[in-house]
Design a protein around this motif. Structure first.
Motif, PDB file in Angstrom:
ATOM      1  N   LEU A   3      32.558  53.078  29.064  1.00 40.77           N
ATOM      2  CA  LEU A   3      33.433  51.919  28.909  1.00 40.77           C
ATOM      3  C   LEU A   3      33.587  51.683  27.404  1.00 40.77           C
ATOM      4  N   VAL A   4      34.825  51.821  26.950  1.00 36.32           N
ATOM      5  CA  VAL A   4      35.069  51.818  25.506  1.00 36.32           C
ATOM      6  C   VAL A   4      36.018  50.686  25.128  1.00 36.32           C
ATOM      7  N   VAL A   5      35.651  49.922  24.089  1.00 36.63           N
ATOM      8  CA  VAL A   5      36.593  48.956  23.513  1.00 36.63           C
ATOM      9  C   VAL A   5      37.106  49.569  22.214  1.00 36.63           C
ATOM     10  N   GLN A   6      38.425  49.644  22.082  1.00 32.28           N
ATOM     11  CA  GLN A   6      39.016  50.177  20.847  1.00 32.28           C
ATOM     12  C   GLN A   6      39.857  49.074  20.216  1.00 32.28           C
ATOM     13  N   LYS A   7      39.528  48.717  18.964  1.00 31.34           N
ATOM     14  CA  LYS A   7      40.331  47.688  18.288  1.00 31.34           C
ATOM     15  C   LYS A   7      41.136  48.337  17.162  1.00 31.34           C
ATOM     16  N   VAL A 158      34.482  42.725  19.610  1.00 34.88           N
ATOM     17  CA  VAL A 158      33.030  42.797  19.824  1.00 34.88           C
ATOM     18  C   VAL A 158      32.621  41.857  20.962  1.00 34.88           C
ATOM     19  N   ALA A 159      33.258  40.684  21.022  1.00 31.70           N
ATOM     20  CA  ALA A 159      32.921  39.734  22.096  1.00 31.70           C
ATOM     21  C   ALA A 159      33.265  40.343  23.457  1.00 31.70           C
ATOM     22  N   ALA A 166      30.111  47.053  27.195  1.00 29.60           N
ATOM     23  CA  ALA A 166      30.753  48.333  26.866  1.00 29.60           C
ATOM     24  C   ALA A 166      29.753  49.254  26.173  1.00 29.60           C
ATOM     25  N   ASP A 167      30.012  50.551  26.261  1.00 30.03           N
ATOM     26  CA  ASP A 167      29.110  51.507  25.624  1.00 30.03           C
ATOM     27  C   ASP A 167      29.276  51.510  24.114  1.00 30.03           C
ATOM     28  N   VAL A 168      30.522  51.268  23.669  1.00 29.19           N
ATOM     29  CA  VAL A 168      30.774  51.259  22.228  1.00 29.19           C
ATOM     30  C   VAL A 168      31.995  50.397  21.920  1.00 29.19           C
ATOM     31  N   CYS A 169      32.012  49.857  20.704  1.00 25.55           N
ATOM     32  CA  CYS A 169      33.184  49.122  20.230  1.00 25.55           C
ATOM     33  C   CYS A 169      33.693  49.848  18.987  1.00 25.55           C
ATOM     34  N   ASP A 170      34.825  50.523  19.130  1.00 24.08           N
ATOM     35  CA  ASP A 170      35.411  51.264  18.006  1.00 24.08           C
ATOM     36  C   ASP A 170      36.392  50.376  17.264  1.00 24.08           C
ATOM     37  N   VAL A 226      28.754  49.277  16.957  1.00 24.56           N
ATOM     38  CA  VAL A 226      30.117  49.165  16.420  1.00 24.56           C
ATOM     39  C   VAL A 226      30.375  50.384  15.541  1.00 24.56           C
ATOM     40  N   TYR A 227      31.487  51.047  15.804  1.00 27.31           N
ATOM     41  CA  TYR A 227      31.825  52.254  15.052  1.00 27.31           C
ATOM     42  C   TYR A 227      33.108  51.989  14.288  1.00 27.31           C
ATOM     43  N   VAL A 228      33.041  51.985  12.951  1.00 28.67           N
ATOM     44  CA  VAL A 228      34.249  51.745  12.149  1.00 28.67           C
ATOM     45  C   VAL A 228      34.850  53.092  11.777  1.00 28.67           C
ATOM     46  N   ARG A 229      36.105  53.305  12.114  1.00 30.78           N
ATOM     47  CA  ARG A 229      36.735  54.597  11.835  1.00 30.78           C
ATOM     48  C   ARG A 229      38.219  54.447  11.528  1.00 30.78           C
ATOM     49  N   SER A 230      38.811  55.542  11.061  1.00 34.66           N
ATOM     50  CA  SER A 230      40.219  55.497  10.674  1.00 34.66           C
ATOM     51  C   SER A 230      41.118  55.765  11.870  1.00 34.66           C
TER      52      SER A 230
END
Ligand code: ADP
Ligand code: ASP
Ligand code: MG
Length: 405
Positions: A3-7, A158-159, A166-170, A226-230
């Motif tokens: 389960l992935v959140v992508q912002k 993130v909330a 979720a497994d990760v928040c990108d 939390v994974y910060v990426r381009s």
């Protein structure tokens, strides 16, 4: 399957081409078998435009109407992305804050999330829908639309990740991770592969706008990775996570700056009990945050009091302080809005001496005058003249060898 959140932030959704790019990224993850919740910001510059519009029609717009207005930028991007995903043959559904039921308090422009109702999202995910949620917005218990503060889509993401476990928040943005200093002003800035919640929180609070501070507070509390990426390349990335044994306790892990600063000095204040309370109470009543405070040693029964506020609030703060200054018989009030705050951050500072001396020496070496200083366990900040911001960031970056591992 995860389960992935992508912002995706403003520059990542700045126009139709960018939204098409976001759609392709979302689908790549969807086709790998993941359940996906997408959280979007407004197109870059759109929230600023809406804010300007509000101030064109009133100096102090009504909070309720103001938040309803400035939250509309996100409605545009989430609906457009859903239409694009539908066109590509996938089920996608946009949800605004009130449709999800992201319930907040009623402090317009800086609302805090109380609760997120996950029922509707879970129902849609079960049907295989890609859920596209508008960032930055919520709703109070009476149905009024609220916003979460500038950069608030990070907090929305993130909330949601916390509420849905979720497994990760990108967090997709215009840089490929978190750097030792803002890579847009510091040539030698180096990307960090990992950073602890505590350090990231201090960096964000000290001005590194790559993540909204509230989002990291939540990530830490609920242990959301939390994974910060381009959103434009596949390389890099920085994981914001719990501090662990493998993590080096760097003395200094980053340098930040904050131009959203203004300095107020009340000159020759009578030095007696209750004066500071008189000065700061009206500011608190108007929800104006005071950052650093310095009071000089008393001289012949008088003292000077200097403090900083957000530059956006200087006009109101000045008005309020002028009034009290007159009442208490202070000499005058001086304002300086051409200042910025430079900070160094690192958990290793706790156990190292000489860090402050090194910071002051580096600034002195460039002829940068220090106007105010504040310290905490893992942060050291100086207020300086704004024109020296870039110079000071680079000098500190060099002094602490941040370009080297
Ligand atoms: P978004 O619109 O995606 O939310 P933001 O503009 O809010 O993006 O945040 C990304 C920006 O944060 C970068 O373009 C960069 O200039 C700035 N930034 C400041 N400090 C840092 C840092 N230490 N590491 C990475 N980016 C930083
Ligand atoms: N659109 C909002 C802003 O510009 C929220 C965000 O981008 O995170 O502040
Ligand atoms: Mg942002």
């Amino acid at each position: 399957m995860a389960l992935v959140v992508q912002k995706y932030g403003g520059t990542s959704v700045a126009d139709i081409n960018k939204l098409e790019n976001v759609a392709r990224r979302v689908l790549k993850s969807k086709e790998a078998g993941n359940d996906i919740i997408v959280v979007l910001s407004a197109m870059a510059g759109e929230t600023d435009r809406l804010i300007q519009l509000a101030h064109k029609v009133a100096d102090e717009p009504d909070g309720r109407e103001y938040d309803a207005l400035i939250s509309t930028g996100e409605q545009l991007t989430v609906t457009l992305l859903s239409i694009i995903l539908n066109r590509m043959g996938f089920r996608a559904k946009s949800l605004l804050g009130y449709q999800v039921k992201i319930v907040t308090d009623r402090s317009y422009t800086k609302a805090r999330i109380f609760h997120i109702d996950t029922k509707k999202i879970c129902k849609e995910l079960k049907k295989g829908t890609i859920v596209v949620v508008a960032g930055f917005q919520g709703v109070d218990k009476d149905g009024n639309i609220t916003t979460l503060g500038r950069g608030g889509s990070d907090t929305s993401a993130v909330a949601l990740a916390a509420a849905l476990k979720a497994d990760v928040c990108d967090i997709y943005t215009d840089v490929d991770g978190i750097y030792t200093a803002d890579p847009n002003i510091c040539r030698k800035a180096r990307r960090l592969s990992r950073i602890s919640y505590d350090e990231m929180l201090e960096m964000a609070r000290a001005g590194a706008k790559v993540l909204q501070p509230r989002s990291i507070e939540l990530a830490k509390k609920y242990e959301v990775p939390v994974y910060v990426r381009s959103s434009f390349t596949n390389e890099g990335g920085t994981l914001v996570t719990k501090e662990d044994m493998e993590m080096e306790r760097e003395v200094v892990c980053g340098v930040t700056y904050d131009r959203d600063q203004a300095k107020i000095t009340v000159v020759r204040v009578p030095d007696r009990p209750g004066i500071a309370a008189r000065l700061f109470t009206p500011l608190a009543h108007h929800n104006i945050m005071v950052d650093m405070i310095i009071q000089n040693a008393s001289l012949e029964g008088y003292t000077d009091l200097t403090f900083t506020v957000s530059r956006k609030e200087i006009k109101k703060a000045h008005e309020l302080v002028e009034q009290v200054a007159r009442e208490i018989g202070a000499d005058r009030v001086e304002i300086d809005a051409d200042v910025s705050k430079i900070s160094i951050i690192g958990v290793g500072m706790i156990s190292h001496s000489g860090v402050a001396a090194k910071m002051f020496t580096a600034l002195a070496g460039e002829g940068v005058n220090i106007l105010m200083i504040s310290t905490s366990e893992i942060k050291l900040s100086c207020v300086i003249q704004e024109k020296y911001t870039e110079l000071a960031v680079s000098a500190l970056h060099d002094a602490f060898d941040l370009d080297k591992r």
